[in-house]
Write an enzyme that holds these catalytic residues in place. Structure first.
Site, PDB file in Angstrom:
ATOM      1  N   GLU A 142      -7.251  -4.946  11.341  1.00 52.92           N
ATOM      2  CA  GLU A 142      -8.082  -4.210  12.304  1.00 52.92           C
ATOM      3  C   GLU A 142      -9.267  -5.065  12.780  1.00 52.92           C
ATOM      4  O   GLU A 142     -10.415  -4.652  12.753  1.00 52.92           O
ATOM      5  CB  GLU A 142      -8.574  -2.894  11.707  1.00 52.92           C
ATOM      6  CG  GLU A 142      -8.961  -1.882  12.788  1.00 52.92           C
ATOM      7  CD  GLU A 142      -9.347  -0.514  12.249  1.00 52.92           C
ATOM      8  OE1 GLU A 142      -9.679   0.352  13.080  1.00 52.92           O
ATOM      9  OE2 GLU A 142      -9.319  -0.303  11.017  1.00 52.92           O
ATOM     10  N   TYR A 155      -0.762  -4.644   8.971  1.00 53.03           N
ATOM     11  CA  TYR A 155      -1.616  -3.493   9.252  1.00 53.03           C
ATOM     12  C   TYR A 155      -0.714  -2.358   9.724  1.00 53.03           C
ATOM     13  O   TYR A 155      -0.297  -2.313  10.879  1.00 53.03           O
ATOM     14  CB  TYR A 155      -2.664  -3.853  10.306  1.00 53.03           C
ATOM     15  CG  TYR A 155      -3.602  -2.721  10.667  1.00 53.03           C
ATOM     16  CD1 TYR A 155      -3.989  -1.773   9.728  1.00 53.03           C
ATOM     17  CD2 TYR A 155      -4.101  -2.608  11.964  1.00 53.03           C
ATOM     18  CE1 TYR A 155      -4.853  -0.745  10.060  1.00 53.03           C
ATOM     19  CE2 TYR A 155      -4.973  -1.582  12.306  1.00 53.03           C
ATOM     20  CZ  TYR A 155      -5.347  -0.656  11.347  1.00 53.03           C
ATOM     21  OH  TYR A 155      -6.202   0.374  11.679  1.00 53.03           O
ATOM     22  N   ASP A 184      -3.641  -3.208   4.752  1.00 56.39           N
ATOM     23  CA  ASP A 184      -3.925  -1.779   4.860  1.00 56.39           C
ATOM     24  C   ASP A 184      -2.609  -1.091   5.217  1.00 56.39           C
ATOM     25  O   ASP A 184      -2.173  -1.130   6.359  1.00 56.39           O
ATOM     26  CB  ASP A 184      -4.982  -1.540   5.940  1.00 56.39           C
ATOM     27  CG  ASP A 184      -5.300  -0.069   6.129  1.00 56.39           C
ATOM     28  OD1 ASP A 184      -4.732   0.769   5.398  1.00 56.39           O
ATOM     29  OD2 ASP A 184      -6.119   0.254   7.014  1.00 56.39           O
ATOM     30  N   ASN A 209      -2.051   2.153   4.866  1.00 58.95           N
ATOM     31  CA  ASN A 209      -2.335   3.519   5.350  1.00 58.95           C
ATOM     32  C   ASN A 209      -1.528   4.595   4.634  1.00 58.95           C
ATOM     33  O   ASN A 209      -0.976   5.501   5.256  1.00 58.95           O
ATOM     34  CB  ASN A 209      -2.098   3.598   6.868  1.00 58.95           C
ATOM     35  CG  ASN A 209      -3.400   3.399   7.639  1.00 58.95           C
ATOM     36  OD1 ASN A 209      -4.444   3.940   7.285  1.00 58.95           O
ATOM     37  ND2 ASN A 209      -3.337   2.598   8.688  1.00 58.95           N
ATOM     38  N   ASP A 249     -15.520   0.262   6.197  1.00 58.90           N
ATOM     39  CA  ASP A 249     -15.194   1.450   5.408  1.00 58.90           C
ATOM     40  C   ASP A 249     -14.105   1.160   4.378  1.00 58.90           C
ATOM     41  O   ASP A 249     -13.746   2.041   3.594  1.00 58.90           O
ATOM     42  CB  ASP A 249     -14.794   2.628   6.307  1.00 58.90           C
ATOM     43  CG  ASP A 249     -13.710   2.277   7.308  1.00 58.90           C
ATOM     44  OD1 ASP A 249     -13.207   1.136   7.277  1.00 58.90           O
ATOM     45  OD2 ASP A 249     -13.362   3.141   8.143  1.00 58.90           O
TER      46      ASP A 249
END
Length: 436
Positions: free
Chosen positions: A151, A276, A318, A320, A422
């Site tokens: 990201e 990602y 990541d 998710n 984050d």
């Protein structure tokens, strides 16, 4: 002598009496005649009054059904039952201490500890604006060999921007950088990889510019030139083992590749893909695409890579998804099945990838560790109380855990103290053994 009373008076009296009698008869007749009317009036009055009361009552309250009356009676007889409370969900915010599983100094036969870190930066420009040396500080502090970013939210035009200094190794001295950017949407997705440069005793390869990486769809020869010598204490054989021989920037599926979500590095003894995975969205609008297309195509790509090269493979980044209850601080909360990353479909899809012969490195090494997360909602202020999710992984082929293999997984952990996003970085340590 007393004279007799006049007759007229008698007549008058009798006349008067007769009149009285007539009046009485008339009254009696009237009473008898009016009695039925009075009785009827008496009967009508209560009915009229009852009707009026009914109307008034109807205005004040709606007409109740027999069922409602019965329920009213039963409710008076029996006390109301209290509504059962929702079962309490888990609340894991305490972070268990992790043992250090690997000591590089104890490695034998000249093996090398290779450290890979993965970090979703949630916008690289924002991080560099707040702390220009954030990435270089990270790789130096933890002595990283490879840093994978997700990201980045960069466009290709940013790579040549002199203000950002992203090209030519200026961002992290001593590291080669490789970028993949979204071409379908600005400020979206994007990945990057930084690889530590190695000393070359052999003939140097051809210099490859950043623009070449974007210009070709097929795999590209890695940039083997180096301005800075790193790790002079390792020999040429190990330096070669730590240098990628090929770099690619796509999965081979047009519907996925335009978003810049994957970079694959082929090292001599293993392959690693920086990935990602698409988020399913707040309204789960991409859930079907993610689970039915992306996840399946990624697994096929990784399996084909392993088959083609005949070496262990892993993908990092990541992903998710919070796979098990230990990856979510409040697993069991009522809203979670409809939240992206925690839906039953995403968890099942991820489990399907593992069932194909792959291992979640962190959970394999630390099967019961609690409170170790890699993502916290900034909007809710969840980082300080450690109300997080583990969304960032190292997924390895099973042969990376064999003691007799040339590359072995040794440890995995998070760096929760690293701020700027984050997410926090996650680390994998590999032991790369010298060939016999």
């Amino acid at each position: 002598s007393e004279l007799p009373a006049p007759r007229r008076s008698t007549r008058a009296a009798s006349s008067s009496n007769s009149i009285d009698k007539v009046d009485e008869n008339e009254e009696a007749t009237n009473v008898v005649a009016n009695e039925p009317a009075k009785k009827a009036a008496k009967k009508k009055k209560p009915a009229a009054a009852k009707k009026e009361v009914t109307k008034a009552d109807a205005k004040e309250s709606p007409k109740r059904t027999k069922k409602e009356d019965d329920s009213s009676v039963s409710s008076q007889e029996k006390p109301k039952k209290k509504r059962a409370k929702a079962p309490p969900h888990q609340r894991i915010t305490e972070r268990d201490p992790l043992p250090k599983l690997w000591d590089p100094s104890k490695a034998s036969n000249g093996s090398y500890t290779f450290k890979i870190a993965s970090w979703n930066v949630a916008g690289l420009r924002a991080i560099l604006r707040n702390n220009p040396t954030a990435l270089s500080d990270l790789v130096q502090k933890h002595d990283l060999d490879v840093l994978c970013l997700q990201e980045t939210k960069l466009q290709e035009s940013h790579l040549s921007d002199p203000k950002l200094k992203l090209n030519g190794g200026d961002l992290i001295q001593g590291y080669d950088c490789h970028w993949s950017c979204s071409t379908v949407k600005k400020g979206y997705a994007g990945t990057a990889v930084f690889v530590k440069k190695r000393r070359k005793d052999s003939k140097k390869g051809k210099q490859t510019s950043i623009s070449n990486f974007f210009g070709k769809k097929n795999a590209t020869e890695a940039d083997t030139s180096s301005k800075t010598d790193i790790h002079d204490d390792i020999d040429a054989e190990m330096a070669k083992a730590l240098t990628p021989v090929q770099i690619s920037f796509e999965m081979g599926k047009e519907e996925h590749d335009a978003e810049g979500r994957i970079i694959t590095l082929d090292f001599p003894s293993f392959s690693v893909s920086n990935v990602y995975v698409p988020n399913s969205g707040q309204k789960l609008e991409r859930l079907e695409y993610r689970t039915e297309k992306w996840d399946k195509d990624l697994l096929e790509f990784i399996q084909e890579k392993k088959k083609e090269r005949g070496v262990p493979v892993l993908w990092v980044g990541d992903l998710n998804v919070a796979h098990t209850n230990l990856e979510v601080w409040n697993d069991g909360a009522k809203h979670l099945p409809k939240q992206a990353g925690v839906t039953p479909q995403e968890r099942a899809s991820f489990q399907g990838q593992l069932d194909a012969g792959f291992v979640d490195a962190f959970r394999h090494l630390h099967p019961t560790a609690q409170g170790h997360y890699s993502y916290w909602s900034q909007r809710s202020g969840n980082r300080e109380p450690n109300k997080g999710l583990r969304l960032d992984y190292f997924i390895c082929s099973q042969d990376l855990f064999g003691e007799n293999e040339s590359v072995v997984v040794r440890d995995s952990y998070m760096i929760p103290e690293q701020d700027g996003s984050d997410h926090c970085p996650v680390v994998l340590e590999l032991e790369i053994k010298k060939s016999k």
